[in-house]
Design a protein around this motif. Structure first.
Motif, PDB file in Angstrom:
ATOM      1  N   ALA A 165      48.026 -40.208  67.509  1.00  0.00           N
ATOM      2  CA  ALA A 165      47.825 -39.510  66.231  1.00  0.00           C
ATOM      3  C   ALA A 165      48.940 -39.717  65.217  1.00  0.00           C
ATOM      4  CB  ALA A 165      47.612 -38.018  66.501  1.00  0.00           C
ATOM      5  N   PRO A 166      50.229 -39.626  65.577  1.00  0.00           N
ATOM      6  CA  PRO A 166      51.281 -39.758  64.545  1.00  0.00           C
ATOM      7  C   PRO A 166      51.269 -41.067  63.780  1.00  0.00           C
ATOM      8  CG  PRO A 166      52.190 -38.833  66.553  1.00  0.00           C
ATOM      9  CD  PRO A 166      50.804 -39.272  66.879  1.00  0.00           C
ATOM     10  N   ALA A 167      50.706 -42.100  64.383  1.00  0.00           N
ATOM     11  CA  ALA A 167      50.667 -43.393  63.693  1.00  0.00           C
ATOM     12  C   ALA A 167      49.711 -43.377  62.508  1.00  0.00           C
ATOM     13  CB  ALA A 167      50.269 -44.501  64.672  1.00  0.00           C
ATOM     14  N   PHE A 168      48.794 -42.414  62.482  1.00  0.00           N
ATOM     15  CA  PHE A 168      47.771 -42.379  61.439  1.00  0.00           C
ATOM     16  C   PHE A 168      47.893 -41.148  60.537  1.00  0.00           C
ATOM     17  CE2 PHE A 168      46.119 -44.493  65.224  1.00  0.00           C
ATOM     18  CZ  PHE A 168      45.736 -45.715  64.711  1.00  0.00           C
ATOM     19  N   LEU A 169      48.884 -40.295  60.783  1.00  0.00           N
ATOM     20  CA  LEU A 169      49.001 -39.052  60.035  1.00  0.00           C
ATOM     21  C   LEU A 169      50.219 -39.074  59.122  1.00  0.00           C
ATOM     22  CD1 LEU A 169      48.237 -36.464  62.891  1.00  0.00           C
ATOM     23  CD2 LEU A 169      46.643 -37.431  61.228  1.00  0.00           C
ATOM     24  N   SER A 170      50.107 -38.321  58.045  1.00  0.00           N
ATOM     25  CA  SER A 170      51.254 -38.156  57.145  1.00  0.00           C
ATOM     26  C   SER A 170      52.257 -37.203  57.779  1.00  0.00           C
ATOM     27  CB  SER A 170      50.782 -37.609  55.806  1.00  0.00           C
ATOM     28  OG  SER A 170      50.226 -36.309  55.968  1.00  0.00           O
ATOM     29  N   ALA A 171      53.426 -37.087  57.157  1.00  0.00           N
ATOM     30  CA  ALA A 171      54.471 -36.212  57.696  1.00  0.00           C
ATOM     31  C   ALA A 171      54.001 -34.761  57.722  1.00  0.00           C
ATOM     32  CB  ALA A 171      55.743 -36.346  56.861  1.00  0.00           C
ATOM     33  N   GLY A 172      53.280 -34.352  56.688  1.00  0.00           N
ATOM     34  CA  GLY A 172      52.776 -32.983  56.651  1.00  0.00           C
ATOM     35  C   GLY A 172      51.773 -32.712  57.759  1.00  0.00           C
ATOM     36  N   LEU A 173      50.893 -33.669  58.009  1.00  0.00           N
ATOM     37  CA  LEU A 173      49.899 -33.491  59.066  1.00  0.00           C
ATOM     38  C   LEU A 173      50.525 -33.550  60.454  1.00  0.00           C
ATOM     39  CD1 LEU A 173      46.860 -35.520  57.676  1.00  0.00           C
ATOM     40  CD2 LEU A 173      47.041 -33.041  57.967  1.00  0.00           C
ATOM     41  N   VAL A 174      51.602 -34.334  60.605  1.00  0.00           N
ATOM     42  CA  VAL A 174      52.308 -34.352  61.889  1.00  0.00           C
ATOM     43  C   VAL A 174      52.901 -32.976  62.167  1.00  0.00           C
ATOM     44  CG1 VAL A 174      54.306 -35.275  63.121  1.00  0.00           C
ATOM     45  CG2 VAL A 174      52.784 -36.814  61.889  1.00  0.00           C
ATOM     46  N   ASN A 175      53.505 -32.369  61.137  1.00  0.00           N
ATOM     47  CA  ASN A 175      54.055 -31.029  61.294  1.00  0.00           C
ATOM     48  C   ASN A 175      52.944 -30.026  61.604  1.00  0.00           C
ATOM     49  OD1 ASN A 175      56.366 -29.160  61.138  1.00  0.00           O
ATOM     50  ND2 ASN A 175      55.266 -28.335  59.380  1.00  0.00           N
ATOM     51  N   ALA A 176      51.803 -30.167  60.944  1.00  0.00           N
ATOM     52  CA  ALA A 176      50.672 -29.287  61.234  1.00  0.00           C
ATOM     53  C   ALA A 176      50.180 -29.494  62.663  1.00  0.00           C
ATOM     54  CB  ALA A 176      49.539 -29.546  60.241  1.00  0.00           C
ATOM     55  N   ASN A 191      60.031 -35.578  62.643  1.00  0.00           N
ATOM     56  CA  ASN A 191      58.889 -34.800  63.118  1.00  0.00           C
ATOM     57  C   ASN A 191      58.129 -35.534  64.220  1.00  0.00           C
ATOM     58  OD1 ASN A 191      59.378 -32.659  61.457  1.00  0.00           O
ATOM     59  ND2 ASN A 191      57.873 -33.238  59.904  1.00  0.00           N
ATOM     60  N   VAL A 192      58.150 -36.854  64.186  1.00  0.00           N
ATOM     61  CA  VAL A 192      57.406 -37.621  65.186  1.00  0.00           C
ATOM     62  C   VAL A 192      57.999 -37.401  66.575  1.00  0.00           C
ATOM     63  CG1 VAL A 192      56.756 -39.939  65.941  1.00  0.00           C
ATOM     64  CG2 VAL A 192      56.649 -39.344  63.516  1.00  0.00           C
ATOM     65  N   GLU A 193      59.333 -37.443  66.685  1.00  0.00           N
ATOM     66  CA  GLU A 193      59.963 -37.212  67.980  1.00  0.00           C
ATOM     67  C   GLU A 193      59.718 -35.788  68.463  1.00  0.00           C
ATOM     68  OE1 GLU A 193      64.043 -38.281  67.579  1.00  0.00           O
ATOM     69  OE2 GLU A 193      63.657 -40.434  67.847  1.00  0.00           O
ATOM     70  N   VAL A 194      59.776 -34.827  67.542  1.00  0.00           N
ATOM     71  CA  VAL A 194      59.479 -33.439  67.911  1.00  0.00           C
ATOM     72  C   VAL A 194      58.024 -33.307  68.346  1.00  0.00           C
ATOM     73  CG1 VAL A 194      59.423 -31.054  67.087  1.00  0.00           C
ATOM     74  CG2 VAL A 194      61.261 -32.574  66.370  1.00  0.00           C
ATOM     75  N   TYR A 195      57.136 -34.038  67.684  1.00  0.00           N
ATOM     76  CA  TYR A 195      55.717 -34.003  68.061  1.00  0.00           C
ATOM     77  C   TYR A 195      55.531 -34.462  69.499  1.00  0.00           C
ATOM     78  CZ  TYR A 195      50.826 -35.438  68.358  1.00  0.00           C
ATOM     79  OH  TYR A 195      49.526 -35.610  68.777  1.00  0.00           O
ATOM     80  N   TYR A 196      56.133 -35.576  69.854  1.00  0.00           N
ATOM     81  CA  TYR A 196      55.953 -36.091  71.210  1.00  0.00           C
ATOM     82  C   TYR A 196      56.613 -35.186  72.248  1.00  0.00           C
ATOM     83  CZ  TYR A 196      53.848 -40.422  69.575  1.00  0.00           C
ATOM     84  OH  TYR A 196      52.991 -41.348  69.023  1.00  0.00           O
ATOM     85  N   LEU A 197      57.747 -34.584  71.909  1.00  0.00           N
ATOM     86  CA  LEU A 197      58.359 -33.627  72.818  1.00  0.00           C
ATOM     87  C   LEU A 197      57.441 -32.423  73.023  1.00  0.00           C
ATOM     88  CD1 LEU A 197      60.741 -32.547  74.458  1.00  0.00           C
ATOM     89  CD2 LEU A 197      61.699 -31.630  72.329  1.00  0.00           C
ATOM     90  N   THR A 198      56.884 -31.922  71.932  1.00  0.00           N
ATOM     91  CA  THR A 198      55.955 -30.795  72.026  1.00  0.00           C
ATOM     92  C   THR A 198      54.711 -31.175  72.816  1.00  0.00           C
ATOM     93  OG1 THR A 198      56.731 -30.002  69.870  1.00  0.00           O
ATOM     94  CG2 THR A 198      54.663 -29.095  70.682  1.00  0.00           C
ATOM     95  N   LEU A 199      54.193 -32.366  72.560  1.00  0.00           N
ATOM     96  CA  LEU A 199      52.990 -32.815  73.267  1.00  0.00           C
ATOM     97  C   LEU A 199      53.239 -32.886  74.769  1.00  0.00           C
ATOM     98  CD1 LEU A 199      50.110 -33.949  73.202  1.00  0.00           C
ATOM     99  CD2 LEU A 199      51.101 -36.212  72.838  1.00  0.00           C
ATOM    100  N   CYS A 200      54.389 -33.418  75.170  1.00  0.00           N
ATOM    101  CA  CYS A 200      54.700 -33.510  76.606  1.00  0.00           C
ATOM    102  C   CYS A 200      54.749 -32.130  77.244  1.00  0.00           C
ATOM    103  CB  CYS A 200      56.024 -34.234  76.810  1.00  0.00           C
ATOM    104  SG  CYS A 200      55.968 -36.000  76.420  1.00  0.00           S
ATOM    105  N   TRP A 201      55.412 -31.195  76.580  1.00  0.00           N
ATOM    106  CA  TRP A 201      55.508 -29.847  77.130  1.00  0.00           C
ATOM    107  C   TRP A 201      54.146 -29.168  77.189  1.00  0.00           C
ATOM    108  CZ3 TRP A 201      58.717 -27.099  79.901  1.00  0.00           C
ATOM    109  CH2 TRP A 201      60.055 -27.472  79.965  1.00  0.00           C
ATOM    110  N   VAL A 202      53.347 -29.322  76.149  1.00  0.00           N
ATOM    111  CA  VAL A 202      52.032 -28.675  76.121  1.00  0.00           C
ATOM    112  C   VAL A 202      51.121 -29.244  77.199  1.00  0.00           C
ATOM    113  CG1 VAL A 202      49.928 -28.369  74.737  1.00  0.00           C
ATOM    114  CG2 VAL A 202      52.179 -28.025  73.689  1.00  0.00           C
TER     115      VAL A 202
END
Length: 408
Positions: A18-29, A156-167
């Motif tokens: 997903a992060p490869a196709f999303l804007s920074a705002g959508l990654v945060n969302a 935000n991308v690194e935080v996204y992947y960290l969050t994804l792993c935990w979730v």
């Protein structure tokens, strides 16, 4: 079973890409959606599987957030607790607080249990501004994510992947919990506590265990939130967050494992997308919840799963035409309702009342058109669209599901 595994693998692959196709705002969302999904799944363990409705689960989310913030400042993302492992602190404090609160709350059942959880959460929320060393007062506490394991965690991308792993890890653990003997007994708490007691089980201790496990994963979700925004404020202990997780879980369906997660992710995205467009987005959220509870009591995911099990998705020209008519009718009803709400919001707003002083009853602009407050078309058009939409919804629903006899 193979189909479920394939669909699950595709969903995980989509989340990874997903992060490869999303804007920074959508990654945060997306990060907020993942955190909300984990929080709802933790809540559903207590509410959906054990049948204990908590009105104060924001307390354990908030405790996890503050514990993680303090750990961020204490360890600086290094040593025994590098940045990726900081949510463990939130989970640990959530577990401890869950044991303490659950010991009292689970001594009662039903509405009394719900009121105790609400009282405990409100007590913590009231005390938090005065315990400045712990909760930072009204300003809260801030921290910074520090580099660890070769990652800077500055994007935000690194935080996204960290969050994804935990979730994903927590959802897997929650699912494995349901397969254990204790997980099976958890369902017994919902279905028949008297029988469990008759069979010799300590129902109170079992309830405390389930409460604590739910609070632990809620604390992990709070820790992820603290890592994401690098701050924690006592607002996370507010009743609004407890109410949101209840609404989100029931919209998805608390009796399906992934129902609350999907419902929370959907409603988080709904809030992100709609809140920038209108001031009345909370009203739309509330109306959506009411409609789901009235016509889809099993939730969006729960209703879909039930229809799949019952084989009520057979394709035929009649069903396809009825489905298309239902979609058109739903759009008409929604457009009419949105027009009514937005027009009323503008006509009763403070800005409009200030305009009346200079110009009596001026028009307002909505959807690129000016609307006069007393013109018949102003209110007649939205009401007409709603009436036609509701009428067609009844007709289409009877064709789709004759046994239920429509939506009204």
């Amino acid at each position: 079973m193979r189909t479920k595994v394939i669909l699950l693998a595709l969903a995980v692959a989509a989340l990874v890409a997903a992060p490869a196709f999303l804007s920074a705002g959508l990654v945060n969302a997306s990060i907020q959606m993942l955190i909300a999904a984990l929080f709802a799944s933790a809540f559903s363990l207590l509410c959906g599987q054990a049948g204990m409705l908590s009105f104060g689960h924001s307390a354990y989310f908030g405790i996890g957030a503050f514990a993680t913030i303090h750990a961020m400042n204490a360890f600086n993302g290094a040593g025994l607790l590098p940045t990726p492992l900081l949510p463990l602190v939130g989970g640990l404090l959530g577990l401890v607080s869950g044991i303490a609160a659950g010991w009292f709350a689970t001594k009662r059942t039903g509405v009394y249990f719900s009121m105790i959880t609400l009282a405990l959460a409100e007590l913590l929320h009231a005390l938090a501004p005065h315990l400045k060393e712990v909760f930072g007062g009204e300003a809260g506490i801030s921290a910074m994510r520090m580099p660890a394991w070769g990652f800077t965690f500055g994007s935000n991308v690194e935080v996204y992947y960290l969050t994804l792993c935990w979730v994903l890890l927590c959802l897997l653990l929650l699912y494995l919990y349901t397969l254990t003997p204790v997980g099976r007994l958890t369902l017994g708490l919902r279905e028949n506590t008297h029988r469990l007691r008759f069979l010799g089980y300590n129902v109170h201790r079992l309830g405390v265990l389930v409460f604590a496990v739910s609070a632990m994963f809620s604390g992990v979700a709070g820790g992820l939130q603290a890592l994401n925004i690098e701050a924690a404020n006592y607002v996370v202990l507010d009743m609004q967050l407890s109410a949101s997780v209840v609404l989100n879980s029931y919209i998805g369906g608390v009796k399906v494992f992934l129902g609350p997660a999907i419902g929370a992710a959907f409603m988080s995205f709904f809030g992100y997308a709609v809140s920038d467009l209108t001031r009345s987005w909370l009203l739309y959220q509330g109306v959506l919840f009411v409609l789901v509870m009235m016509f889809l009591p099993d939730g969006l995911v729960g209703e879909f799963a039930k229809r799949v099990r019952e084989g009520r998705f057979g394709l035929s020209w009649e069903r396809l035409s009825a489905g298309l008519l239902f979609a058109v009718a739903l759009v008409l009803a929604i457009v009419g309702f949105v027009c009514m709400v937005e027009l009323a919001q503008r006509f009763f707003s403070t800005d409009y009342r200030s305009m009346i002083v200079g110009t009596p009853w001026p028009p307002v602009t909505l959807f690129g058109r000016e609307w006069l407050p007393f013109a018949p078309v102003t209110w007649g058009l939205p009401l007409g669209l709603m009436a036609v939409g509701i009428g067609l919804l009844n007709f289409a629903s009877r064709r789709l599901d004759p046994e239920r006899g429509g939506v009204s």
